[in-house]
Design an enzyme around this catalytic site. Structure first.
Site, PDB file in Angstrom:
ATOM      1  CB  CYS A   2     -10.961  33.698  17.017  1.00  0.00           C
ATOM      2  SG  CYS A   2     -12.543  34.548  16.823  1.00  0.00           S
ATOM      3  NE  ARG A  51     -17.988  34.305  16.074  1.00  0.00           N
ATOM      4  CZ  ARG A  51     -19.226  34.626  15.787  1.00  0.00           C
ATOM      5  NH1 ARG A  51     -20.167  33.686  15.814  1.00  0.00           N
ATOM      6  NH2 ARG A  51     -19.554  35.864  15.462  1.00  0.00           N
ATOM      7  CB  SER A  53     -19.468  35.517  19.747  1.00  0.00           C
ATOM      8  OG  SER A  53     -19.468  34.150  19.366  1.00  0.00           O
ATOM      9  CB  ILE A  54     -16.337  40.483  19.120  1.00  0.00           C
ATOM     10  CG1 ILE A  54     -15.356  39.753  20.055  1.00  0.00           C
ATOM     11  CG2 ILE A  54     -16.320  41.990  19.366  1.00  0.00           C
ATOM     12  CD1 ILE A  54     -15.572  39.995  21.518  1.00  0.00           C
ATOM     13  N   GLY A  77      -8.956  38.341  15.161  1.00  0.00           N
ATOM     14  CA  GLY A  77      -8.768  39.786  15.195  1.00  0.00           C
ATOM     15  C   GLY A  77     -10.030  40.550  14.871  1.00  0.00           C
ATOM     16  CD  GLU A  78     -13.193  42.217  16.403  1.00  0.00           C
ATOM     17  OE1 GLU A  78     -13.897  42.463  15.394  1.00  0.00           O
ATOM     18  OE2 GLU A  78     -13.556  41.452  17.309  1.00  0.00           O
TER      19      GLU A  78
END
Length: 633
Positions: A2, A51, A53-54, A77-78
């Site tokens: 994002c 965003r 989207s993941i 991030g993640e």
């Protein structure tokens, strides 16, 4: 993946006054998040989010708050271990309203405060607003995979994922930081916490920022340590294999299609091999090549793709690809002279046509000592240790100065750099090895008034501080530390982040999992590098997984045939943007013309210097000559 942007005004201001500015800042980042946008504005803070989207496609809209709306977050991030953190936090009474990893950070902050960072495993840059304590909390991941810029403009703190978001704030002055310019000429990127603008800074990797009514404080929360572990030699190959498998498996979490970059080198091939072990579905792989065989790795990528039966896609980059340069200048925000940004952009574009997330092999060279320059540096240090310092500089400096120019002669005679490096300190020698413009070249290039304004500043000072600040037991670990603090975050990871985000593609780097990096850093240097043999431990760990031809092949950098292209197809760009008169008047035109004559005639390879000047002048035209146009492609 994002984009985030925001403002903090500790004295408070009516929300309506800042909403329009926040929207302008946030919408410069639409490429980072094309799927959604969201805002939170109160009397003190304004948070904007774009965003991609993941995970949790349905309920992951940001900004996200805690149960009573007293803590708000925007996140890029993640967090790969959010599945472990969530039940732990629920057991402590926290209530979740979404399935997203973002909400995990909110509750982790409620539980542990700024120490929540110690519990996060992933890549991240986020801004969190704590209404109860009137506190803004910004943080960046340990190794710098995700970017975060900030600036203080009067009483307002502004921040964003990219510099262009800050440039949308109307009161921010665009004054060049000449020290950053000097660093750029040496390294072809702006290192450390500097940015190309005086007022703007990068939050360094492994750091957080806390702003409240009293102060703005930046604090380090993590650093890489090279001090040897007592049991480092015990089952190191088996332990490394387990860490690699776990790191890749964690990064396969996704609610959207996922694939991998595949260069055909050891690192990316190892990642693809471990992905193949972890899933039964065919892996989508993307590779870039060149018609010039000296730079082309497609045959190796095909070998790996066949071995693991991937859904393979490839593209050959031609000089026409350079039509994308002005677009890249906009996406990178700062001068960026690593020419491999071009093939990185195209492999990201190729991958994005098939997937939304791609795994890459970035970080393997830094962790496992994969660069050939590490081999030469170790040899230099062995000789340096045998000769007293009072003799090294005069004797080897003189020999190096008298020795023929290194790039005029065949490889066997290129001893000039080695000889002159022995005369230098370890950090000066390493800077000399990785520099585009060396100190003497910079003095000839920069106009006298610019040199005067620098007041004796040297990029070598940055390298010295890092070298002395490392806790490594030997010279190899100390120059690895320099790379972890400069080249990795500010060149490699910046290159990948901007090129992939320009194509709305998320890239994950399993070899840069911080637990994996910590383990490898604590191993003795002889397990990584011996003589001219690099990545010894990694090769042992993946032998049997990969075709032996991939394990034993020589390293080839992800580079373009820039030198040849500059003399042919790209000559018009050089004449228009390097040799032509510029408005900035920073460089000595005679020195620039000499560089071109040497390169055009084939007497010297000046491709790195000329490319660096080309990219700087393209950047200057976009962001300084025409600043009003810098907010859009």
């Amino acid at each position: 993946m994002c984009g985030i942007a925001g403002l903090y005004h500790p004295a408070g201001a009516p929300p309506g006054e800042r909403r329009a500015v926040l929207e302008r800042m946030t919408r410069t980042l639409v490429h980072r998040g094309p799927d959604d946008e969201g805002y939170f504005v109160d009397d003190f803070v304004a948070l904007g989010h774009r965003r991609l989207s993941i995970i949790d496609l349905a309920t992951g809209h940001q900004p996200i708050a805690n149960e009573d709306g007293s803590v708000w977050i925007i996140f890029n991030g993640e967090i790969y271990n959010y599945g472990e953190l969530r039940p732990l936090l629920e057991s402590k009474g926290h209530i979740f309203r979404t399935r997203s990893d973002t909400e995990t950070i909110v509750h982790a902050y409620e539980q542990w405060g700024v120490s929540c960072l110690d519990h996060l495993r992933g890549m991240f840059a986020f801004a969190l607003w704590d209404q109860r304590h009137q506190r803004l909390f910004l943080a960046r991941d340990r190794l710098g995979k995700k970017p975060l810029y900030y600036a203080r403009v009067g009483n307002t703190l502004i921040f964003g994922s990219e510099l262009k978001a800050l440039l949308a704030f109307p009161q921010l002055e665009r004054e060049l930081d000449l020290q950053a310019l000097s660093d750029y000429l040496s390294l072809l990127y702006v290192p450390g916490e500097k940015s190309i603008f005086k007022l703007v800074r990068k939050l360094p990797p492994g750091h957080y920022l806390v702003a409240d009514t009293r102060s703005v404080r930046v604090q380090r929360y993590w650093d890489i340590r090279f001090a040897p572990a007592p049991d480092a030699d015990i089952d190191s190959v088996a332990h490394l294999r387990a860490l690699l498998q776990e790191s890749v498996a964690l990064r396969l979490q996704s609610d959207v299609p996922l694939g991998a970059f595949l260069s055909g080198g050891l690192d990316s091939s190892a990642v693809v091999g471990m992905m193949a072990q972890a899933t039964t579905s065919p892996i989508v792989t993307a590779s870039i090549g060149f018609a010039d065989e000296e730079f082309d790795e497609l045959s190796y990528a095909r070998l790996v793709a066949r071995h693991f039966n991937t859904d393979h896609h490839e593209q050959v980059v031609t000089p026409r690809a350079l039509e994308v340069l002005k677009k890249l200048v906009w996406h990178y925000d700062e001068p960026f002279g690593d020419s491999s940004a071009v093939p990185t952009y195209y492999v990201s574009q190729l991958a994005r046509a098939h997937v939304t997330v791609a795994l890459s092999g970035d970080g393997g060279d830094e962790s496992f000592a994969g660069y050939r320059r590490y081999c030469f540096d170790v040899r230099e240090n062995k000789l340096r240790a045998l000769i007293p310092a009072v003799l090294r500089r005069p004797v080897f400096g003189l020999i190096g100065a008298l020795y023929p120019k290194a790039d005029y002669l065949p490889q066997i005679f290129r001893g000039k750099v080695f000889l002159s490096n022995v005369a230098r300190t370890p950090w000066e020698a390493y800077l000399h090895s990785v520099s585009s413009f060396h100190e003497g070249d910079k003095l000839r290039l920069l106009r006298g008034d610019v040199q005067q304004s620098l007041g004796g500043y040297r990029t070598a000072d940055l390298f010295e501080n890092l070298y002395r600040g490392a806790d490594g037991p030997d010279a190899l670990s100390r120059i690895q530390y320099i790379d972890f603090k400069t080249y990795l975050p500010d060149d490699i990871l910046t290159k990948v982040d901007r090129a992939s985000m320009a194509n709305s593609l998320e890239v994950r780097c399993p070899l840069l999992d911080h637990q994996l990096v910590e383990y490898v850093a604590a191993l003795p240097s002889h397990m990584k590098l011996q003589g001219m043999q690099t990545k010894l431990l990694l090769k042992d760990a993946v032998r049997g997984w990969l075709p032996e031809q991939i394990v034993t092949r020589s390293k080839m950098g992800f580079a373009m045939p820039v030198g040849k292209w500059l003399r042919t197809d790209l000559q018009p760009l050089i004449h228009d943007y390097v040799l032509a008169e510029t408005r900035h008047n920073l460089f000595n035109r005679v020195a620039v013309q000499n560089l071109w004559r040497q390169h055009e005639s084939g007497r010297r390879d000046r491709s790195a210097e000329l490319w660096g000047l080309l990219m700087f002048n393209l950047w200057y035209e976009r962001f300084m000559d025409h600043p009003a146009s810098a907010g859009a492609i």
